[in-house]
Design a protein around this motif. Structure first.
Motif, PDB file in Angstrom:
ATOM      1  N   VAL A  82       0.818  -1.207   0.000  1.00  0.00           N
ATOM      2  CA  VAL A  82       0.000   0.000   0.000  1.00  0.00           C
ATOM      3  C   VAL A  82       0.854   1.260   0.000  1.00  0.00           C
ATOM      4  O   VAL A  82       0.362   2.352  -0.275  1.00  0.00           O
ATOM      5  CB  VAL A  82      -0.960   0.029   1.209  1.00  0.00           C
ATOM      6  CG1 VAL A  82      -1.942  -1.121   1.124  1.00  0.00           C
ATOM      7  CG2 VAL A  82      -0.192   0.007   2.532  1.00  0.00           C
ATOM      8  N   CYS A  83       2.138   1.119   0.310  1.00  0.00           N
ATOM      9  CA  CYS A  83       3.057   2.263   0.307  1.00  0.00           C
ATOM     10  C   CYS A  83       4.310   1.880  -0.467  1.00  0.00           C
ATOM     11  O   CYS A  83       4.950   0.873  -0.155  1.00  0.00           O
ATOM     12  CB  CYS A  83       3.420   2.661   1.742  1.00  0.00           C
ATOM     13  SG  CYS A  83       4.529   4.083   1.838  1.00  0.00           S
ATOM     14  N   ARG A  84       4.658   2.703  -1.467  1.00  0.00           N
ATOM     15  CA  ARG A  84       5.791   2.357  -2.322  1.00  0.00           C
ATOM     16  C   ARG A  84       6.861   3.438  -2.341  1.00  0.00           C
ATOM     17  O   ARG A  84       7.670   3.504  -3.265  1.00  0.00           O
ATOM     18  CB  ARG A  84       5.293   2.058  -3.740  1.00  0.00           C
ATOM     19  CG  ARG A  84       4.370   0.838  -3.781  1.00  0.00           C
ATOM     20  CD  ARG A  84       4.079   0.371  -5.187  1.00  0.00           C
ATOM     21  NE  ARG A  84       3.227   1.320  -5.896  1.00  0.00           N
ATOM     22  CZ  ARG A  84       2.869   1.176  -7.180  1.00  0.00           C
ATOM     23  NH1 ARG A  84       3.315   0.141  -7.869  1.00  0.00           N
ATOM     24  NH2 ARG A  84       2.078   2.060  -7.744  1.00  0.00           N
ATOM     25  N   CYS A  95      -4.495   1.316  -1.750  1.00  0.00           N
ATOM     26  CA  CYS A  95      -3.812   0.243  -2.465  1.00  0.00           C
ATOM     27  C   CYS A  95      -3.866   0.491  -3.970  1.00  0.00           C
ATOM     28  O   CYS A  95      -4.954   0.736  -4.527  1.00  0.00           O
ATOM     29  CB  CYS A  95      -4.460  -1.099  -2.123  1.00  0.00           C
ATOM     30  SG  CYS A  95      -3.680  -2.489  -2.992  1.00  0.00           S
ATOM     31  N   PRO A  96      -2.722   0.434  -4.654  1.00  0.00           N
ATOM     32  CA  PRO A  96      -2.699   0.692  -6.097  1.00  0.00           C
ATOM     33  C   PRO A  96      -3.280  -0.452  -6.927  1.00  0.00           C
ATOM     34  O   PRO A  96      -3.432  -0.307  -8.142  1.00  0.00           O
ATOM     35  CB  PRO A  96      -1.200   0.867  -6.380  1.00  0.00           C
ATOM     36  CG  PRO A  96      -0.516   0.031  -5.351  1.00  0.00           C
ATOM     37  CD  PRO A  96      -1.362   0.169  -4.120  1.00  0.00           C
ATOM     38  N   PHE A  97      -3.608  -1.572  -6.283  1.00  0.00           N
ATOM     39  CA  PHE A  97      -4.112  -2.730  -7.024  1.00  0.00           C
ATOM     40  C   PHE A  97      -5.634  -2.632  -7.242  1.00  0.00           C
ATOM     41  O   PHE A  97      -6.121  -2.611  -8.368  1.00  0.00           O
ATOM     42  CB  PHE A  97      -3.741  -4.008  -6.270  1.00  0.00           C
ATOM     43  CG  PHE A  97      -3.800  -5.276  -7.079  1.00  0.00           C
ATOM     44  CD1 PHE A  97      -4.165  -5.281  -8.425  1.00  0.00           C
ATOM     45  CD2 PHE A  97      -3.487  -6.491  -6.482  1.00  0.00           C
ATOM     46  CE1 PHE A  97      -4.217  -6.448  -9.162  1.00  0.00           C
ATOM     47  CE2 PHE A  97      -3.533  -7.676  -7.211  1.00  0.00           C
ATOM     48  CZ  PHE A  97      -3.903  -7.655  -8.555  1.00  0.00           C
ATOM     49  N   HIS A  98      -6.400  -2.539  -6.139  1.00  0.00           N
ATOM     50  CA  HIS A  98      -7.858  -2.494  -6.263  1.00  0.00           C
ATOM     51  C   HIS A  98      -8.485  -1.318  -5.509  1.00  0.00           C
ATOM     52  O   HIS A  98      -9.710  -1.223  -5.439  1.00  0.00           O
ATOM     53  CB  HIS A  98      -8.478  -3.797  -5.761  1.00  0.00           C
ATOM     54  CG  HIS A  98      -8.079  -4.994  -6.555  1.00  0.00           C
ATOM     55  ND1 HIS A  98      -7.039  -5.808  -6.185  1.00  0.00           N
ATOM     56  CD2 HIS A  98      -8.578  -5.519  -7.721  1.00  0.00           C
ATOM     57  CE1 HIS A  98      -6.904  -6.795  -7.073  1.00  0.00           C
ATOM     58  NE2 HIS A  98      -7.821  -6.640  -8.010  1.00  0.00           N
ATOM     59  N   GLY A  99      -7.657  -0.467  -4.914  1.00  0.00           N
ATOM     60  CA  GLY A  99      -8.180   0.762  -4.347  1.00  0.00           C
ATOM     61  C   GLY A  99      -8.709   0.692  -2.935  1.00  0.00           C
ATOM     62  O   GLY A  99      -9.393   1.624  -2.483  1.00  0.00           O
ATOM     63  N   TRP A 100      -8.422  -0.380  -2.196  1.00  0.00           N
ATOM     64  CA  TRP A 100      -8.830  -0.386  -0.792  1.00  0.00           C
ATOM     65  C   TRP A 100      -8.114   0.767  -0.080  1.00  0.00           C
ATOM     66  O   TRP A 100      -6.900   0.973  -0.265  1.00  0.00           O
ATOM     67  CB  TRP A 100      -8.482  -1.720  -0.135  1.00  0.00           C
ATOM     68  CG  TRP A 100      -9.438  -2.831  -0.492  1.00  0.00           C
ATOM     69  CD1 TRP A 100     -10.097  -3.004  -1.674  1.00  0.00           C
ATOM     70  CD2 TRP A 100      -9.827  -3.915   0.350  1.00  0.00           C
ATOM     71  NE1 TRP A 100     -10.869  -4.126  -1.634  1.00  0.00           N
ATOM     72  CE2 TRP A 100     -10.734  -4.715  -0.405  1.00  0.00           C
ATOM     73  CE3 TRP A 100      -9.511  -4.301   1.650  1.00  0.00           C
ATOM     74  CZ2 TRP A 100     -11.324  -5.868   0.106  1.00  0.00           C
ATOM     75  CZ3 TRP A 100     -10.089  -5.455   2.166  1.00  0.00           C
ATOM     76  CH2 TRP A 100     -10.990  -6.231   1.412  1.00  0.00           C
ATOM     77  N   ALA A 101      -8.839   1.500   0.752  1.00  0.00           N
ATOM     78  CA  ALA A 101      -8.312   2.708   1.385  1.00  0.00           C
ATOM     79  C   ALA A 101      -8.246   2.550   2.906  1.00  0.00           C
ATOM     80  O   ALA A 101      -9.192   2.030   3.532  1.00  0.00           O
ATOM     81  CB  ALA A 101      -9.174   3.904   1.022  1.00  0.00           C
ATOM     82  N   TYR A 102      -7.148   3.043   3.476  1.00  0.00           N
ATOM     83  CA  TYR A 102      -6.895   2.917   4.914  1.00  0.00           C
ATOM     84  C   TYR A 102      -6.503   4.263   5.504  1.00  0.00           C
ATOM     85  O   TYR A 102      -5.805   5.066   4.862  1.00  0.00           O
ATOM     86  CB  TYR A 102      -5.758   1.920   5.175  1.00  0.00           C
ATOM     87  CG  TYR A 102      -5.954   0.551   4.584  1.00  0.00           C
ATOM     88  CD1 TYR A 102      -6.504  -0.481   5.351  1.00  0.00           C
ATOM     89  CD2 TYR A 102      -5.590   0.273   3.268  1.00  0.00           C
ATOM     90  CE1 TYR A 102      -6.690  -1.750   4.817  1.00  0.00           C
ATOM     91  CE2 TYR A 102      -5.762  -0.992   2.721  1.00  0.00           C
ATOM     92  CZ  TYR A 102      -6.313  -2.005   3.501  1.00  0.00           C
ATOM     93  OH  TYR A 102      -6.495  -3.253   2.964  1.00  0.00           O
ATOM     94  N   ARG A 103      -6.938   4.517   6.736  1.00  0.00           N
ATOM     95  CA  ARG A 103      -6.412   5.668   7.469  1.00  0.00           C
ATOM     96  C   ARG A 103      -4.957   5.406   7.827  1.00  0.00           C
ATOM     97  O   ARG A 103      -4.489   4.263   7.784  1.00  0.00           O
ATOM     98  CB  ARG A 103      -7.217   5.910   8.740  1.00  0.00           C
ATOM     99  CG  ARG A 103      -8.613   6.467   8.491  1.00  0.00           C
ATOM    100  CD  ARG A 103      -9.184   7.077   9.777  1.00  0.00           C
ATOM    101  NE  ARG A 103     -10.467   7.720   9.505  1.00  0.00           N
ATOM    102  CZ  ARG A 103     -11.652   7.159   9.669  1.00  0.00           C
ATOM    103  NH1 ARG A 103     -11.719   5.913  10.129  1.00  0.00           N
ATOM    104  NH2 ARG A 103     -12.771   7.814   9.398  1.00  0.00           N
ATOM    105  N   ASN A 104      -4.239   6.454   8.239  1.00  0.00           N
ATOM    106  CA  ASN A 104      -2.839   6.248   8.609  1.00  0.00           C
ATOM    107  C   ASN A 104      -2.684   5.473   9.914  1.00  0.00           C
ATOM    108  O   ASN A 104      -1.576   5.118  10.306  1.00  0.00           O
ATOM    109  CB  ASN A 104      -2.059   7.565   8.638  1.00  0.00           C
ATOM    110  CG  ASN A 104      -2.641   8.590   9.604  1.00  0.00           C
ATOM    111  OD1 ASN A 104      -3.423   8.262  10.499  1.00  0.00           O
ATOM    112  ND2 ASN A 104      -2.254   9.843   9.402  1.00  0.00           N
ATOM    113  N   SER A 105      -3.779   5.171  10.553  1.00  0.00           N
ATOM    114  CA  SER A 105      -3.766   4.286  11.725  1.00  0.00           C
ATOM    115  C   SER A 105      -3.874   2.827  11.312  1.00  0.00           C
ATOM    116  O   SER A 105      -3.762   1.934  12.157  1.00  0.00           O
ATOM    117  CB  SER A 105      -4.933   4.632  12.656  1.00  0.00           C
ATOM    118  OG  SER A 105      -6.170   4.425  11.990  1.00  0.00           O
TER     119      SER A 105
END
Length: 438
Positions: A82-84, A95-105
């Protein structure tokens, strides 16, 4: 192998065996407190850096609640990173694959086309994985992947006495200068880790050119000498080497503008006095975190400059490691002094540093030898007997103020034997006694 260790011998295979290495990742790196970074690298909310535990990728981040988190750099959907990037500031990761999104926590907050494809998905069950234990100890951030890990200070044990001297000497603690440098070396990770446990006898040979150039104090880096150098080993599984000038106050070559910030607020008087008469300290906190507190110069015409360098010997397979190197100075030091400390630190310990070029020229030879067919067929063992038992002309000090076993000479390899004893115990989950009297 226990019998070998008791004789001060070490099978060469431990430096170049794939099965041994694979076990190290699981039994040592997955169960030890591993250094991740320093709090001054991520001072603001949202700041992050990417790091490793063993060969596993993690994100060290300060989240919006100012909490330090160590997140596995892998999307919970299909495992993509998720981080490159190596460092930055963010409120979250997509995520650059399917776009799942996460907070920085690490909290999952969005899934594309959720209503159509994931209608009953409970987002709370799919947050990013995180290290179960993270601690900030005097600015140093360590993580442990073992849910049953002992607290960090218990892991330090008696070694805390020496460890605190490096990081609690100054009122405001230590500050990282610049970004860490990193470079690959074709040598096993244990080569660097054991070296910083107290391999004083290599200095006059491996670093001969540095001594001749006059960029390090001759007492600090010269041949082992009674009364000025000592090794402390068998200290809760860790070890340290110390050079000092009894009756003098070199204070690791820090000038008065810096030392007037030093105090005994956290340290005892004995700890403070040891720092005051010291030229250098170098040690390893098992498994792969090392430090060197020293005064050096990049020119014989310039004064010695004190600084602290941190090392992580990052495993990259049985025959390769990546060295990570940080340079630190007391926070209260002037900007001019910090620039000078960084300059000297980089000129000595960096990919192009004078000391570095020496070490990385010899370490790969050990790993190559360990990987030869001859070593395998003949069960070659390396000699770690220096200063052991009858080999030594001196005995452990009975009036030493600190914990562990201390000798009045650094002509020994007790720290290295301590490292490998700890390694064996962690690999086998078996406590052993090797009768080491160095």
């Amino acid at each position: 192998m226990v019998d070998d260790l008791r004789e001060g011998l070490l099978p060469a295979a431990v430096f170049h065996d794939r099965e041994v290495y694979d076990l190290e990742l699981r039994r040592i790196f997955a169960k030890s407190w591993v250094y991740i970074g320093h709090e001054t690298e991520i001072p603001n909310r949202g700041d992050f850096v990417t790091r490793n535990i063993g060969e596993d990728p993690f994100i060290l981040i300060r989240d919006e609640q100012d909490e330090l988190r160590v997140l596995l750099n892998a999307c919970r959907h299909r495992g993509a990173q998720v981080c490159r990037v190596q460092a930055g500031n963010t409120k979250g990761f997509v995520c650059p694959f399917h776009g799942w999104a996460y907070r920085n926590s690490g909290e999952l907050i969005g899934v594309p086309v959720r209503s159509q494809g994931y209608a009953s998905l409970d987002l709370k069950e799919w947050n990013l994985f995180a290290a179960p234990h993270v601690t900030n100890y005097m600015g140093l951030i360590f993580a442990n992947l073992d849910p049953d890990a002992v607290p960090f200070e218990e892991y330090l044990g008696d070694y805390k006495w020496y460890f605190d001297i490096q990081f609690a000497l100054s009122d405001g603690g230590m500050e990282v200068l610049g970004e860490p440098h990193r470079w690959l070396v074709d040598a096993n990770w244990k080569q660097g880790a054991e070296n910083f446990c107290g391999d004083s006898s290599h200095t006059q040979m491996t670093h001969r050119s540095v001594l001749e150039a006059g960029i390090i104090d001759s007492v600090a880096a010269g041949a082992p000498k009674e009364g000025t150098g000592l090794h402390v080993h068998d200290c809760s599984g860790h070890a340290i080497s110390i050079r000092q000038l009894p009756g003098e106050a070199p204070f690791i070559s820090y000038p008065e503008e810096v030392t007037h910030h030093f105090h005994t607020g956290v340290l005892s008087q004995d700890q403070f006095d040891l720092a005051k008469r010291s030229l250098l300290h170098n040690g390893t906190l098992f498994p792969n975190f090392s430090f060197l507190h020293i005064g050096l110069s990049d020119s014989p015409q310039k004064p010695q400059t004190g600084f602290l360098t941190l090392r992580v010997w990052q495993p990259k397979g049985p025959g390769q490691m990546e060295i990570w190197n940080w340079v630190l100075a007391p926070r209260e030091a002037s900007p001019e002094y910090k620039r000078r400390a960084y300059q000297v630190g980089m000129s000595s310990f960096s990919p192009s540093g004078s000391f570095e070029q020496d070490d990385v020229a010899v370490w790969p030879g050990v790993t190559r030898t360990a990987g030869t067919v001859f070593a395998e067929l003949n069960k070659v063992r390396f000699n770690y007997q220096m200063g052991m038992g009858d080999m030594s002309t001196s005995k452990p000090l009975t009036d030493w103020v600190g914990p562990g076993v201390a000798n009045s000479t650094n002509a020994g390899e007790g720290g290295l034997r301590t490292f490998h004893k700890t390694w064996y115990e962690r690999m086998t989950n078996t406590k052993i006694e090797i009768g080491d009297h160095d």
